[in-house]
Design a protein around this motif. Structure first.
Motif, PDB file in Angstrom:
ATOM      1  N   ALA A   1      -0.308  -0.037 -14.783  1.00 44.77           N
ATOM      2  CA  ALA A   1      -0.940  -1.211 -14.191  1.00 44.77           C
ATOM      3  C   ALA A   1      -2.310  -1.468 -14.804  1.00 44.77           C
ATOM      4  O   ALA A   1      -2.675  -2.617 -15.087  1.00 44.77           O
ATOM      5  N   VAL A   2      -3.087  -0.408 -15.014  1.00 46.51           N
ATOM      6  CA  VAL A   2      -4.403  -0.570 -15.637  1.00 46.51           C
ATOM      7  C   VAL A   2      -4.248  -1.102 -17.052  1.00 46.51           C
ATOM      8  O   VAL A   2      -4.966  -2.031 -17.468  1.00 46.51           O
ATOM      9  N   HIS A   3      -3.311  -0.540 -17.815  1.00 51.00           N
ATOM     10  CA  HIS A   3      -3.079  -1.012 -19.181  1.00 51.00           C
ATOM     11  C   HIS A   3      -2.686  -2.489 -19.190  1.00 51.00           C
ATOM     12  O   HIS A   3      -3.192  -3.279 -20.005  1.00 51.00           O
ATOM     13  N   ARG A   4      -1.760  -2.863 -18.299  1.00 44.80           N
ATOM     14  CA  ARG A   4      -1.294  -4.253 -18.282  1.00 44.80           C
ATOM     15  C   ARG A   4      -2.408  -5.216 -17.899  1.00 44.80           C
ATOM     16  O   ARG A   4      -2.572  -6.275 -18.518  1.00 44.80           O
ATOM     17  N   ALA A   5      -3.175  -4.861 -16.860  1.00 43.12           N
ATOM     18  CA  ALA A   5      -4.257  -5.747 -16.432  1.00 43.12           C
ATOM     19  C   ALA A   5      -5.302  -5.892 -17.528  1.00 43.12           C
ATOM     20  O   ALA A   5      -5.755  -7.010 -17.828  1.00 43.12           O
ATOM     21  N   MET A   6      -5.699  -4.788 -18.151  1.00 39.86           N
ATOM     22  CA  MET A   6      -6.687  -4.861 -19.221  1.00 39.86           C
ATOM     23  C   MET A   6      -6.139  -5.641 -20.404  1.00 39.86           C
ATOM     24  O   MET A   6      -6.861  -6.427 -21.042  1.00 39.86           O
ATOM     25  N   GLY A   7      -4.866  -5.463 -20.699  1.00 33.93           N
ATOM     26  CA  GLY A   7      -4.271  -6.209 -21.806  1.00 33.93           C
ATOM     27  C   GLY A   7      -4.337  -7.710 -21.590  1.00 33.93           C
ATOM     28  O   GLY A   7      -4.620  -8.484 -22.526  1.00 33.93           O
ATOM     29  N   ILE A   8      -4.090  -8.152 -20.347  1.00 32.73           N
ATOM     30  CA  ILE A   8      -4.158  -9.590 -20.055  1.00 32.73           C
ATOM     31  C   ILE A   8      -5.576 -10.103 -20.221  1.00 32.73           C
ATOM     32  O   ILE A   8      -5.819 -11.158 -20.834  1.00 32.73           O
ATOM     33  N   VAL A   9      -6.547  -9.358 -19.691  1.00 28.90           N
ATOM     34  CA  VAL A   9      -7.944  -9.782 -19.783  1.00 28.90           C
ATOM     35  C   VAL A   9      -8.396  -9.834 -21.241  1.00 28.90           C
ATOM     36  O   VAL A   9      -9.025 -10.812 -21.678  1.00 28.90           O
ATOM     37  N   LEU A  10      -8.060  -8.831 -22.011  1.00 27.87           N
ATOM     38  CA  LEU A  10      -8.457  -8.802 -23.426  1.00 27.87           C
ATOM     39  C   LEU A  10      -7.814  -9.950 -24.197  1.00 27.87           C
ATOM     40  O   LEU A  10      -8.441 -10.528 -25.101  1.00 27.87           O
ATOM     41  N   ARG A  11      -6.586 -10.280 -23.856  1.00 25.69           N
ATOM     42  CA  ARG A  11      -5.917 -11.387 -24.542  1.00 25.69           C
ATOM     43  C   ARG A  11      -6.664 -12.691 -24.326  1.00 25.69           C
ATOM     44  O   ARG A  11      -6.862 -13.472 -25.263  1.00 25.69           O
ATOM     45  N   HIS A  12      -7.114 -12.921 -23.098  1.00 22.86           N
ATOM     46  CA  HIS A  12      -7.841 -14.162 -22.827  1.00 22.86           C
ATOM     47  C   HIS A  12      -9.234 -14.158 -23.447  1.00 22.86           C
ATOM     48  O   HIS A  12      -9.777 -15.236 -23.747  1.00 22.86           O
ATOM     49  N   LEU A  13      -9.797 -12.981 -23.634  1.00 22.79           N
ATOM     50  CA  LEU A  13     -11.134 -12.897 -24.239  1.00 22.79           C
ATOM     51  C   LEU A  13     -11.125 -13.096 -25.743  1.00 22.79           C
ATOM     52  O   LEU A  13     -12.098 -13.574 -26.334  1.00 22.79           O
ATOM     53  N   THR A  14     -10.057 -12.709 -26.368  1.00 21.82           N
ATOM     54  CA  THR A  14     -10.053 -12.633 -27.841  1.00 21.82           C
ATOM     55  C   THR A  14      -9.203 -13.699 -28.513  1.00 21.82           C
ATOM     56  O   THR A  14      -9.107 -13.707 -29.741  1.00 21.82           O
TER      57      THR A  14
END
Length: 507
Positions: free
Chosen positions: A493-506
């Motif tokens: 869950a932590v990996h998935r949530a961080m992955g979504i946030v990083l995708r929107h940032l980059t």
């Protein structure tokens, strides 16, 4: 024989105890419901002041009339405001009282008036305005039928009982709310039981969490003389479930109940347990209330994720939230993936502090954006737990540089025992204005019921307005799962949530 002395709360008199008292009596107990002056008892003379000392004297009179006698144990039960005269009386008759029961009430402190325990800021201000009139014997008018909710959840109270509660309510003497309680400390040594009504937003887990945070007034609650029960109902259990209340009071009188876990070196609090992921030990840069975790090979301005801790957190809590493993873990994880991770301390020390906390967060974000190592046009905000209401500001008017807003196990509406929050702190209303702002919500499947309700209300509102929201579920996760549920499901869950946030940032 157990002798129960029952003391009711604001606006109410002995009548609220009728059904519970009958059940206690049928079980063989002796029961006395105290008629406080002006609240079912004697009416004060015109122009005279009824204060907290008056109500303490009312309780003392019943204690003294009962007497101790062989095999008779007095149990004082204080509901809501009633706990203040109960504790005041117990402090003066420590040798006569066997136990104090705190029925969905606060924990009175020496020198603090009962008004401080009223969660709703608007109600406190109303009382202060009324007291400023200078009228001797001034009183706070009782609530209308549909306004009792402001004084505590009416969940489970039948309509006929709510009608009767309203019809028999009395104006509450302001002096009883404004006069500071004076204690010698004798009552603090007595056995005590807390009965918490989960439908009003209270639970044993929440009390344990506040103990874990180091709240000084709660440290003594981990002692062997203290027990707890929960009732799955609102703030008025004597009306919503008098049978369950009577059973619980009988158990409390016998010293039964759950005990809290002391916090010490061998049993650290959950918020100080290690983060569930192995993250790089990156250095931090500390400026005032802000810590920056920079990517190891930073070659220009980078996007940033600002992690906003929950609360309320006592001002005395040490370490402060920006040093908690869950926050530092997330920040280092973000920095390890090429963005600046930011932790901060804000001043959400009490439910009344949301405006101050919002100002702290907004100021911290602007200072982060002004840092030359941060790309000011690519920032994400990530909120936790009790900081959920703070998300409303950012959804109501999302700035162009805010690329994503995330929230882990957030509280998305005031809990019943919080009172009212300012209109700006209602995420379910603000989400209609979020537009295309990407939202990420991490939902704990084993969340407490009262918090889960606020999350579902928010998701319903988000769905209704077509908000851009992604939900990351942790079906077997608890509140704060990153430190207490060290499972593959939680890590994923932590990996998935961080992955979504990083995708929107980059992108």
């Amino acid at each position: 024989m157990t002798v129960f002395i029952l003391v009711s709360g604001v606006f109410t008199g002995p009548h609220v105890w009728d059904e519970a008292a009958a059940r206690l009596a049928s079980a063989g107990a002796e029961v006395h419901a105290v008629a406080l002056t002006g609240l079912g008892g004697a009416r004060p003379s015109a122009g005279t002041e009824t204060d907290l000392e008056t109500h303490i004297a009312d309780v003392l009179a019943v204690i003294d009339s009962v007497g101790q006698g062989a095999g008779r144990e007095i149990v004082l039960v204080g509901h809501d405001y009633g706990i203040h005269p109960v504790v005041g009386a117990a402090d003066r008759r420590a040798g006569s009282v066997a136990r104090i029961v705190y029925l969905d009430s606060g924990l009175p402190q020496d020198g603090v008036p009962a008004l401080a325990a009223v969660p709703d800021q608007g109600l406190r201000e109303e009382a202060l305005r009324a007291s400023g009139s200078g009228t001797p014997g001034a009183a706070l008018p009782p609530p209308a039928r549909d306004a009792w909710q402001l004084w505590g959840s009416t969940a489970g109270v039948p309509g006929t009982a709510l009608d009767r509660l309203t019809a028999l309510a009395s104006p509450h003497p302001l002096g009883t709310l404004l006069q500071p309680l004076r204690l010698t400390g004798a009552a603090a040594e007595m056995p005590m039981t807390g009965v918490l009504c989960t439908g009003n937003g209270a639970s044993i887990a929440m009390v344990q969490a506040r103990v874990n945070l180091g709240e000084p007034s709660l440290r003594a609650l981990t002692g062997p003389r203290v027990t707890f029960f929960e009732l799955p109902t609102g703030h008025w259990p004597m009306l919503s479930n008098p049978t369950a209340l009577a059973v619980t009071l009988l158990k409390a009188a016998r010293g039964e109940g759950q005990r809290l876990t002391p916090v010490d070196a061998t049993n650290p609090p959950s918020h100080l347990l290690p983060f569930l992921l192995d993250v790089p030990e990156l250095p931090r840069e500390r400026t005032d209330t802000i810590d920056l975790y920079l990517p190891p090979d930073s070659d220009g301005p980078r996007p940033a994720v600002v992690f906003v801790h929950g609360g309320p957190v006592p001002a005395e809590a040490r370490p402060t939230p920006r040093d908690w493993p869950v926050l530092t873990g997330y920040a280092r994880y973000a920095a390890g993936h090429g963005v600046v991770g930011v932790t901060l301390d804000h001043r959400l020390h009490a439910v009344a502090d949301y405006e101050r906390a919002a100002s702290d967060v907004a100021d911290a974000v602007e200072r982060v954006r002004a840092d030359p190592r941060v790309n000011p046009d690519r920032v994400a905000l990530w909120f936790f737990s009790g900081s959920g209401p703070l998300t409303a500001d950012w959804m109501a008017n999302p700035p162009s540089w805010l690329r994503c807003l995330a929230a882990d196990y957030p509280i998305m509406a005031p809990l019943p025992n919080w009172g009212r929050l300012a209109g700006r702190f209602h995420p379910s209303e603000a989400v209609a204005h979020a537009g295309s702002l990407p939202l990420v919500l991490v939902r704990a499947g084993l969340e407490t019921a009262d918090i889960a309700v606020t999350v579902e209300e928010f998701l319903t509102a988000a769905d209704r307005c077509g908000a851009d929201i992604e939900v990351v579920d942790v079906p077997n996760g608890h509140h704060a799962f990153e430190t207490i549920d060290r499972t593959e499901e939680s890590r994923d869950a932590v990996h998935r949530a961080m992955g979504i946030v990083l995708r929107h940032l980059t992108t």
